[in-house]
Design a protein around this motif. Structure first.
Motif, PDB file in Angstrom:
ATOM      1  N   ALA B 184     -44.327   3.881 -15.409  1.00 65.76           N
ATOM      2  CA  ALA B 184     -45.140   2.713 -16.172  1.00 65.76           C
ATOM      3  C   ALA B 184     -46.525   3.077 -16.145  1.00 65.76           C
ATOM      4  CB  ALA B 184     -44.705   1.525 -15.408  1.00 65.76           C
ATOM      5  N   ILE B 187     -47.078   5.463 -18.921  1.00 65.52           N
ATOM      6  CA  ILE B 187     -47.289   4.953 -20.169  1.00 65.52           C
ATOM      7  C   ILE B 187     -48.652   4.152 -20.511  1.00 65.52           C
ATOM      8  CG2 ILE B 187     -45.920   3.298 -21.679  1.00 65.52           C
ATOM      9  CD1 ILE B 187     -43.358   4.036 -20.267  1.00 65.52           C
ATOM     10  N   ILE B 224     -49.711  -1.271 -27.931  1.00 66.10           N
ATOM     11  CA  ILE B 224     -48.558  -1.741 -27.205  1.00 66.10           C
ATOM     12  C   ILE B 224     -48.348  -0.945 -25.876  1.00 66.10           C
ATOM     13  CG2 ILE B 224     -45.967  -1.239 -27.848  1.00 66.10           C
ATOM     14  CD1 ILE B 224     -46.621  -1.894 -30.494  1.00 66.10           C
ATOM     15  N   PHE B 225     -48.632   0.363 -25.940  1.00 70.45           N
ATOM     16  CA  PHE B 225     -48.337   0.976 -24.690  1.00 70.45           C
ATOM     17  C   PHE B 225     -48.968   0.456 -23.474  1.00 70.45           C
ATOM     18  CE2 PHE B 225     -46.470   5.497 -25.681  1.00 70.45           C
ATOM     19  CZ  PHE B 225     -45.485   4.929 -26.370  1.00 70.45           C
ATOM     20  N   ILE B 228     -47.545  -2.808 -22.396  1.00 70.46           N
ATOM     21  CA  ILE B 228     -46.425  -2.775 -21.812  1.00 70.46           C
ATOM     22  C   ILE B 228     -46.377  -2.156 -20.427  1.00 70.46           C
ATOM     23  CG2 ILE B 228     -44.090  -1.089 -21.739  1.00 70.46           C
ATOM     24  CD1 ILE B 228     -44.204  -1.225 -24.772  1.00 70.46           C
ATOM     25  N   PHE B 232     -44.909  -4.121 -17.327  1.00 70.79           N
ATOM     26  CA  PHE B 232     -44.127  -3.677 -16.059  1.00 70.79           C
ATOM     27  C   PHE B 232     -44.525  -4.109 -14.825  1.00 70.79           C
ATOM     28  CE2 PHE B 232     -44.418  -0.953 -12.238  1.00 70.79           C
ATOM     29  CZ  PHE B 232     -43.185  -0.850 -11.937  1.00 70.79           C
ATOM     30  N   PHE B 239     -38.783  -4.596 -18.948  1.00 62.90           N
ATOM     31  CA  PHE B 239     -39.456  -3.573 -17.962  1.00 62.90           C
ATOM     32  C   PHE B 239     -39.381  -4.373 -16.671  1.00 62.90           C
ATOM     33  CE2 PHE B 239     -41.980  -4.422 -21.745  1.00 62.90           C
ATOM     34  CZ  PHE B 239     -41.561  -3.073 -22.433  1.00 62.90           C
TER      35      PHE B 239
END
Lengths: 797, 500, 99, 513
Positions: B184, B187, B224-225, B228, B232, B239
């Protein structure tokens, strides 16, 4: 207010009329005293009941005499002046009610009201909004110490004629938002006060012997007191709401007393049946009163409702259609309470209660509540039930059917009380018939006389049963009792003759007046449309005599068929019988027609006293104009014919039984075998084998003919169709209830809710599979979601 | 290109940034204390074991002192490093939250660690380190410091998750947490790098200034990444998968720590980034978070309903709670956003909820630990008849469960109410729909919370063993603290301080 | 400018890393794949830093390198722990916890 | 004194029980009599303050809030501690103050299995606070809080001290109600935002709605949320299925409180919150509410006819009776609302009484299966008569309290507020009137099968079956007296409720113009 108050102003309202609430209050008090202390007293509460009802009776007598005095005084004061007033104030419209007239002078009601509570009344306009808070404050004190508002007094101020003409004006001034509770004293209610307290007192005395030793002796007296109180409360109602309260309360007392011996299921079944049947009628009562409440500008006042009903179809009156609906609804209540055909079936079953209760509740008082209500709201019923476009009032037809139907059924009973019960149904039909044809006074008079002779008969039946070890079966356990119990026999005889309408006993006068009131017999006046009611009335008169003859024969003549030696009842039983029999003999003279009085050379003022005393003001005028209310001209020929009918019918039955007795002293009827069950064979069989064919013709055509197929069919219809209607309805609703409960409630609705819970839980379970424990799967999920979301949002839409 | 950057280095003259020592005091104290604990442990070895927990606990309390004084000082917003590090009410409230949480974690760990024959000193040092990361996180307003803080929070936690090193489950918990966490982070960093690429700024305020709606595809990917990556940490569905496994396998006090502090840290980062850096990106972030919030609360609740292990159930419940807390962010464009100090109803409601949620969650875990001392089980059925032999614990647990379920008057109802209010404040269809989803989810959630209550109150005693539960003093203190905070929170005690 | 090429390269690196994380069962290889992702990020950052004429990109990259070292250190320690207990570093075997 | 009442009177009344709770918590479980004493004393203390308030209440001004205390509570969400009493809440508060002490007295020797008087009575007192709080709250959030406070003690009461299926019943009760209140809360909050209000004050919100430009559709939706919350609590068909289970499984005391007070929270909510704040939506909803109400009347009655368990039958009868209350409310007239409030009080007293009897029967016979009962009047005549009395009251016998809830409700349906279909409501009226017959049917049937007849052989000589004992008498007599007194002096309640009801009714008249 309604009725002009010229003659009676505030000061002249008699003490008793302002405080007539004491009459129901006394038995009510006694109810509580008996309930709480009764068991500890030597007579186990009976003394309280007797004492309080006795006091109430005293007050009622006082009220009656005061009323009569007042009427007589006003009659003697009846001057030309008042008639002059009438002619001046006579309205252009057909219906005159507000002005003084003949009726007003005679029987203006005296209404005494206190505020009961206020509800929703302050909403008419904002200007009135402040009123309720003030009045409600007054009301609090009113509850503590009844501040009595005599409406008569209030109204004496606006005696101007034009004021009362304009109904709306008069109304808005006196329109209190509060709902009142009060007493309404007029001839009708005073008459009922007298009847109820008297019969109740006698029944109390009678009961001390009759239910002696009963395990619920105390409760019995408590409920007698409660009933008396409730009945008097209802009788004195000044508002429809109060009427409903009393109406239901007497119903519940009836329930409790019918089911007095509730250990046995049939008794409690009968009690339930009575209550439930009455509840069906009560739907009508509730709806009818609701309709009237709103139709009469949100008022429960009987006075106002009547007033507006009279003006029905005119300015300021109740809409005709509404009135019809209301009257029909109320008629349903009358039919259930007063045992009119088709809701009468509870009444015979109600005989499961102790006999004095039957006498008091199911003969003399409670069952006439419906009739009483018709009288009380006569304009509503009259205007509402007059079939549009004709001169026929539906009440007359209902009464006519009931009276014949009940009479027929009385023939085939073995149980003496059931005969009397059907007879009561029949007589109640008579009363409704009378009110239907417009013979208000006749109806009320019949109510009055019927109370005495029917109570007498019931108590007599009780006395007989008391002697015959609590059996009511005429065929199995009675016969020849006249030798053993002469007092009972004599009083029963008088009661029967009165019921059968044999002159000069009470029933004769009232029944004859009703028949005359139908206005079909030549010379009685009337509109000549009530043929059916009249014929049915005649028929009933004959039948009544016939079945009463049968009862008397089976009970008092022939040979004793019981087991142990019967004995005359004690004085506590016989004295009430004698009193009632005495009254049953003489009260008829209260309303002698004036030609009769003249013929006998009696003082003219002795004629139609009952009418003078009881007939209320206003109604006479209005109905008279409406071409319905009949002060029928008495007809000697009618009286003779009717009497002959009765005597003939009775005689025929008597002959029948005499023949039978001669053949077999033990027999109670002919050929009780299969022939009785297959009527067509009977004629042939009788013709061939029975040499008394002619005897049969005499006694059989009238007695057996009606007693045979017709009555049997009627009875079958009653037991299997009408009776079953209620049973089937009950069973059906239980069935429907079970069905709905099982499948819809527990199945669908509950199931849906549970299913949604299960669904959530199941989806949780399937989601759990995703959580595989494999970290790589988790990574795939994470990245796939990231990629998916990114892909979605990267598109510039 | 390389020349250019070298030139850049040459041009800029290094100026020592001014440091507000008062503002940095909490972090510094905790850092120093952590070092001290390490040193003491190195010197005294086994002899320090007895007082190590108390010592560690004192460190958290000591660090709380400057937080209080900062709160009391007039200077409401203190900025350092050119706006990369901000101490404001928002960060102070959360610092207090993390320090108190740290203290309570120490309390509930004390006997757990001592009885379990694990290393203690290092454990407390790691907790201190992790909390230090959280403290930094609250003030970080720069992508770099946020990243560093998040790793400072996580890396000690990876180790602690595998603390019961002979236990396969614990190993697995650590492994999964670590792998997923690092992935995560990858990302997240990729997203951050794109964000930096689009704006050329790492400071959040700078990013906000540079961003406009142009270059949407790349920007969307970046946003978005990034989001996200934080998803997590807050264990948003999908997630969240590490959370239940890690919670179940890790030592229970650490689970409590992860469920409360670590998750809160994730929210802190998310709030900072979304509110400060992306105020104008609501067209992307709002629907994204709307979906995440709705899915998270629903899936979390549905899964929680089916759990038989109480820790796992609490894990899923935590997932669902994260969904509620995400909800205001789905409508975050409602408020006037302040690029320096984070405020407004979105942040207030989330912080407010975090506070009460932390107290409740810690309390619930404390009860779980207390009960497990006797039953040695985390199965929900082992709570049967608890009321009969441990009425006190039962009442406490019931209070916590009521709080979880959001039923007034105790605990989280008020926080939940604020979340509702904020979501509805948007007065949009999306907002109302989300509120309704939240409402329905609250009811779903009540089902499994009260399933535990049902076990405790209505069921017969499990295993017929109704010996009373012995609760050691630190755990008692932890229970008292948490229940007091939960009750007070329900009556509105925190709303004042969480009003940013 | 060569920005696109750098970004493209980084993207490929990132994808390979992701592919490795998703498919590899060996714990060490998974960690290696993650390193690939982080390095892709570093390339991105440095390229952007150069593009923007801004140092913070490089600084960020330095931080990432440092932190990645710590991460891998911790990661390898955990893998080692697993190996000690299980004699295997296959991450797909670790599925005691699920549901 | 008056000053104290004006400011702190309500607070004292509502929160005194919590002092008792604190005290009882500190007492060991074994001091049972003392614990009971404390519980009774605190409930009486609460009642004492209540009586002081009632006596100082200005009855001439019952339409306005009195003894208002309005202090800041949770500023961030503009929620205030805002309490007061007016003519609508007063009867219900009085009812609550009466019921709780009596139930505690009844509990004196009727602590249901598995015992533990301490916990039981603590829950009872918390319940008491919650119920009173709901009736005095003037702030939506405060209302919501108290509304929910009520939920939990009852959940535990059913779950711990209930019958064999208590688990299912308790969770069903809990989830149902929670579901409703969650949606209700969403409506509250949406209302708050849409009006742009700066407080949750019910009156202010109502005023703001009338001046704001919230579309009719939105209002209808908001009302829908409240409808779910209150309707489930009432409970209205088809959300009633929790009720029979909860009632049947609850311990006697729980059933009594549930019937006497808890169900009224829903109807009270309609009158206090839903109608005044969203009158336009109320007009749209009213026909549907009326429809569900009359369905409830018939459906509840049919449900009763199908029952074989005495307690379940009484529970189902609540569905029917609350149908009358809701019918009254749905007419949106002063008359209907008056009737509804009276109906609430009457139903509380009567059904509470019935549940008391059922509980005592259960205690003696260890069963409530109607088939096995019978002859109660022979074995325990006083209880039998009380049962008879209560059934009579329940079937709406005039002269007893039940009538004044039923008949005026039927009456009001004849003439609903302007804007409602008169024909439709008249149809409802007829159906509701039919319901009275069914009510008589199932209640008398119950009476016949349990009280009349002879006891079955299995119980014929059971020495456990004794007549009412002292604690029962003390608990019951006030109920019995009130049922009679209210039956004959309905003004005692109508005079209080009329002014505020009229105010609400007038709102709908104005609306039409």
């Amino acid at each position: 207010m309604i009725f002009s108050a010229e003659n009676v102003d505030a000061e002249s309202v008699a003490w008793i009329f302002e405080n007539v609430w004491l009459v129901p209050a006394l038995p009510a008090l006694s109810f509580f005293l008996i309930l709480f202390f009764g068991k500890k007293l030597p007579k186990r509460g009976a003394e309280i009941g007797i004492f309080s009802v006795g006091l109430a009776f005293g007050l009622a007598v006082f009220a009656t005499f005061t009323w009569i005095t007042q009427i007589n005084d006003s009659q003697s004061e009846k001057t030309d002046e008042s008639y002059a007033a009438l002619s001046i104030e006579g309205e252009p419209s057909q219906k005159v009610i507000l002005t003084a007239d003949d009726g007003a002078v005679r029987g203006k009601p005296i209404i005494t009201e206190v505020e009961w509570f206020s509800i929703g009344g302050s909403s008419d306009s904002h200007s009135e909004e402040e009123a309720p808070s003030e009045t409600s404050k007054e009301n609090k004190t009113a509850i503590d110490s009844p501040a009595i508002v005599a409406i008569a007094a209030e109204d004496s101020s606006d005696s101007e004629a034009d004021k009362s003409d304009d109904y709306a004006t008069a109304h808005s001034e006196s329109d209190a938002p509060a709902i009142s509770i009060g007493t309404w004293v007029d001839g009708q209610s005073v008459m009922m006060l007298f009847v109820v307290t008297l019969v109740s007192l006698l029944v109390h005395v009678y009961s001390t012997d009759y239910v002696h030793g009963d395990r619920r002796f105390t409760h019995y007296f408590a409920f007698l007191s409660l009933f008396t109180s409730a009945m008097l409360f209802m009788v004195l109602s000044s508002s429809t709401l109060q009427l409903i309260v009393g109406w239901e309360l007497v119903g519940v007392c009836s329930f409790a007393l019918i089911g007095h011996w509730w250990e046995d299921k049939p008794n409690s079944d009968a009690a339930l049946k009575a209550f439930l049947t009455n509840r069906v009628g009560d739907i009508g009562l509730l709806i009818g009163m609701t309709v009237l409440y709103f139709a009469a500008d949100k008022s429960f006042s009987i006075e106002k409702i009547n007033q507006m009903a009279v003006l029905s179809g005119q300015e300021g009156g109740i809409d005709k259609g509404l009135l019809t609906i209301a009257a029909l609804c109320l008629m349903a209540a009358v039919m259930s309470k007063s045992g009119q055909f088709i809701l009468h079936t509870w009444l015979p079953d109600a005989m499961a209660g102790p006999t004095p209760v039957s006498a008091l509740i199911h003969a003399a008082t409670m069952v006439v509540a419906g009739v009483y209500m018709i009288g009380r709201l006569y304009p509503v019923f009259w205007e509402g039930l007059t079939i549009a476009g004709s001169n026929i009032n539906a009440m007359a037809l209902i009464g006519a059917i009931t009276t014949v139907g009940g009479g027929l059924l009385a023939f085939v009973q073995r149980d003496i009380k059931k005969v009397l019960a059907y007879s009561t149904v029949s007589q109640l039909g008579y009363m409704v018939l009378a009110l239907g044809v417009g013979a208000y006074t006749a109806g009320m008079f019949h109510l009055f006389t019927h109370a005495f002779f029917k109570a007498c008969l019931f108590l007599g039946a009780g006395s007989v049963s008391h002697a015959c070890h609590h059996s009511f079966d005429m065929k199995a356990d009675m016969g020849g009792l006249r030798k053993y119990m002469p007092k009972t026999f004599a009083t029963f005889m008088i009661g029967s003759l009165a019921l059968a309408g044999i002159p000069p006993l009470a029933g004769f006068w009232s029944k004859d007046e009703i028949l005359a009131g139908a206005g079909v017999w030549p010379g009685t006046g009337g509109n000549g449309t009530y043929y059916i009611p009249f014929i049915f009335g005649m028929l009933t008169a004959a039948m009544t005599a016939a079945y009463m003859t049968r009862v008397i024969w089976l009970t008092f003549f022939g040979t004793y068929r019981g087991h142990e030696k019967p004995h005359e009842s004690g004085s506590r039983i016989t004295i009430p019988l004698i009193v009632l029999a005495g009254l049953a003999s003489v009260v008829g003279f209260l309303n002698m027609p004036s030609p009769f009085v003249e013929t006998l050379g009696l003082p003219k003022s002795w004629a139609h006293k009952f009418e003078d005393w009881v007939e209320p003001a206003g109604i006479a005028t209005f109905v008279g104009k409406a071409n319905g209310f009949t002060h029928a001209k008495p007809s000697l020929s009618l009286a003779i014919v009717a009497t002959l009918c009765a005597v003939g019918a009775g005689g025929a039955v008597l002959a029948y039984y005499k023949k039978l007795y001669a053949k077999d002293p033990q027999a109670t009827e002919y050929s009780d075998g299969f022939l009785a069950k297959v009527p067509p064979l009977r004629a042939g069989y009788a013709f061939l084998t029975n040499k008394y064919y002619l005897d049969h013709l005499y006694s059989g055509v009238i007695a057996a003919g009606t007693k045979g197929p017709v009555a049997k069919a009627a009875y079958w219809f009653n037991q299997n169709v009408l009776d079953q209607v209620i049973n089937v309805a009950g069973k059906l609703s239980v069935f429907v209830g079970r069905f709905i409960y099982r499948f819809i409630d527990q199945g669908t609705i509950d199931g849906l809710v549970n299913a949604s819970g299960r669904g959530a839980s199941e989806s949780g379970e399937s989601l759990r599979q995703v959580q595989s424990g494999q970290v790589r799967h988790y990574a795939v999920m994470m990245f796939a979601a990231a990629a998916l979301l990114a892909a979605v949002f990267m598109v510039d839409f | 290109m390389i020349d250019a950057s070298l030139a850049l280095v040459a041009e800029s003259e290094f100026v020592r940034p001014a440091i507000d020592w008062h503002a940095a005091a909490p972090e510094l104290i905790l850092l120093a204390w952590g070092a001290l604990v390490t040193v003491i442990d190195l010197i005294w070895l086994e002899r320090s074991r007895r007082f190590m927990p108390s010592l560690a606990g004192l460190g958290f309390l000591a660090a709380l002192v400057p937080v209080v004084t900062l709160w009391a000082s007039d200077d409401s917003v203190r900025t350092m490093f050119d706006g990369a590090y901000v101490v404001d009410k928002y960060s102070l409230v959360l610092k207090a939250l993390f320090l108190v949480t740290g203290y309570i974690i120490v309390l509930i760990s004390t006997n757990y660690m001592a009885d379990g024959d694990y290393y203690d000193s290092e454990y407390y040092q790691l907790i201190a380190a992790s909390v230090l990361g959280m403290l930094v996180m609250t003030s970080a307003r720069d992508l770099i410091s946020i990243f560093v803080a998040i790793e400072l929070v996580s890396i000690p936690a990876y180790l602690m998750a595998a603390w019961r090193k002979r236990d396969l489950k614990s190993n697995e918990a650590g492994l999964k947490y670590m792998l997923m966490g690092v992935f995560a982070s990858g990302i997240l960093l990729y997203g951050m790098s794109l964000l930096y690429g689009v704006t050329g700024e790492t400071k959040l305020t700078g990013i906000a200034e540079q961003l406009n709606s142009d270059g949407r595809p790349l920007l969307s990917l970046a946003v978005i990444f990034t989001v996200i990556g934080f998803g997590f940490k807050v264990s948003a569905v999908p997630f969240h998968t590490w959370a239940p496994d890690t919670y179940e396998g890790a030592p229970t006090p650490l689970t409590a720590f992860l469920a409360v502090a670590s998750k809160a840290a994730g929210f802190v980062a998310l709030l900072s980034v979304v509110l400060v850096a992306l105020p104008k990106q609501s067209d992307v972030v709002e629907p994204l978070l709307w979906i995440l919030a709705a899915v998270t609360m629903t899936v979390g609740n549905l899964l929680a309903m089916r759990q038989t292990n109480i820790v796992r159930m609490l894990a899923y419940s935590g997932v669902a709670q994260a969904g509620y807390m995400l909800a205001p962010l789905a409508v975050y464009s409602i408020g006037e956003l302040n690029s320096v100090a984070i405020g407004g109803s979105v942040a207030s409601s989330i912080v407010s909820y975090l506070l009460i949620y932390a107290a409740t969650n810690l309390g619930a875990f404390a009860v779980v630990i207390a009960v497990a001392r006797k039953t040695r089980s985390g199965e929900i059925v082992s709570y049967g008849g608890l009321f009969k032999y441990a009425p006190g614990l039962t009442v406490l647990m019931t209070i916590f469960l009521i709080s979880f379920a959001g039923v007034p008057p105790v605990g989280a109802w008020l926080g939940k109410l604020q979340l509702f209010l904020t979501v509805l404040e948007s007065q949009t269809v999306a907002g109302v729909v989300l509120a309704v989803i939240m409402a329905i989810n609250s009811v779903l959630a009540a089902y499994y919370y009260f399933f535990i209550a049902k076990q405790m109150w209505f069921m017969p005693v499990a295993n017929q063993d109704s010996a009373p539960v012995v609760i050691p003093a630190p755990l008692k203190l932890a229970l008292l603290l948490t229940v007091a905070l939960t009750l007070a929170g329900g009556l509105g005690a925190f709303t004042g301080i969480a009003n940013l | 400018m060569f920005l696109n090429q750098f970004l493209f390269f980084a993207a490929i690196l990132f994808s390979i890393g992701v592919y490795g994380v998703l498919t590899r069962k060996n714990g060490v290889l998974v960690l290696l794949s993650i390193e690939l992702i982080l390095n892709a990020v570093n390339i991105n950052l440095i390229a952007f830093g150069a593009y923007h004429q801004d140092l913070s990109g490089q600084v960020f990259a330095l931080f990432i390198i440092a932190v990645a070292a710590a991460e891998v250190g911790v990661g390898l320690a955990i893998v080692l722990l697993i190996y000690r207990n299980r004699r295997s570093i296959d991450v797909s075997e670790a599925d005691l916890l699920k549901g | 004194m008056t000053e104290f009442l004006d400011t702190w009177g309500i607070t004292a009344m509502v929160f005194v029980p919590l002092l008792g709770v604190a005290l009882m918590m500190a007492m060991p479980k074994t001091m049972e009599p003392a614990i009971k004493g404390v519980a009774l004393a605190t409930s009486l203390a609460s009642a004492f303050f209540g009586v002081l308030l009632l006596t100082n209440f200005n009855y001439d001004d019952s339409a306005s809030m009195q003894f208002v205390q309005d202090v800041s509570w949770i500023e961030i969400i503009n929620t205030r501690y805002n309490v007061g009493i007016d003519g609508i809440s007063l009867p219900l508060i009085a009812l609550t103050l009466l019921v709780t002490p009596l139930v505690i007295i009844y509990s004196w020797n009727h602590i249901p299995k598995p015992g533990n008087a301490k916990a039981f009575l603590i829950l009872m007192l918390i319940l008491h606070t919650g119920m009173l709080g709901t009736f005095v709250a003037k702030d939506l959030i405060l209302f919501f809080v108290f509304f929910e406070v009520v939920l939990l003690p009852m959940y535990f009461m059913i779950g711990v001290w209930g019958g064999p299926q208590r688990l299912y019943a308790s969770i069903k009760f809990f989830l149902y109600t929670l579901f409703g209140s969650a949606l209700m809360l969403v409506s509250f909050l949406a209302l708050y935002w849409l009006t742009g209000s700066e407080s949750f004050d019910i009156v202010k919100l109502g005023e703001l709605v009338s001046t704001s430009d919230i579309t009719h559709g939105t209002q209808v939706l908001l009302f829908g949320g409240m409808f779910m919350g209150f309707g489930i609590k009432v409970p209205m068909f088809p959300f009633h299925t929790w009720l029979p289970d909860a009632h049947t499984q609850a311990p006697t005391q729980g059933s009594v409180i549930l019937a006497a007070v808890l169900l009224k929270l829903g109807t009270y909510g309609f009158i206090r919150i839903a109608l005044p704040t969203l009158p336009e939506a109320a007009v749209t909803w009213a026909p549907w509410i009326g429809l569900l109400a009359v369905i409830g009347i018939i459906y509840g009655a049919l449900g009763c006819l199908a029952q074989t368990d005495m307690k379940r039958l009484i529970a189902f009868s609540s569905v029917a009776h609350m149908g009358y209350v809701m019918l009254g409310i749905s007419t949106l007239t002063d008359f209907g609302i008056n009737a509804a409030i009276f109906g609430m009080v009457a139903h509380g007293l009567i059904t509470g009484m019935l549940f008391f009897i059922a509980g005592s029967v259960k205690e003696r016979y260890h069963t409530l299966e109607i088939k096995r009962l019978g002859g109660l009047l022979l074995q325990a005549p006083r209880m039998g008569w009380i049962l008879g009395f209560a059934t009579m009251a329940s079937l709406g016998l005039p002269g007893l309290a039940g009538f004044w809830g039923e008949f005026p409700a039927i009456l009001s349906a004849y003439n609903p507020a302007p804007g409602l279909s008169t024909g439709l409501f008249r149809g409802y009226m007829v159906v509701a009137a039919l319901g009275t017959v069914l009510a008589a049917g199932y209640l008398l049937w119950l009476l016949q099968r349990t009280a009349f007849g002879k006891p079955s052989e299995e119980f014929a000589d059971d020495p456990e079956i004794v007549d009412a004992v002292l604690s029962e008498w003390i608990a019951w007599v006030p109920f019995l007296i009130l049922i009679v007194v209210l039956g004959f002096f309905p003004g005692l309640i109508f005079d209080i409720t009329d002014a505020p009801s009229t105010a609400i009714g007038d709102m709908f008249k104005v609306l039409d113009k």
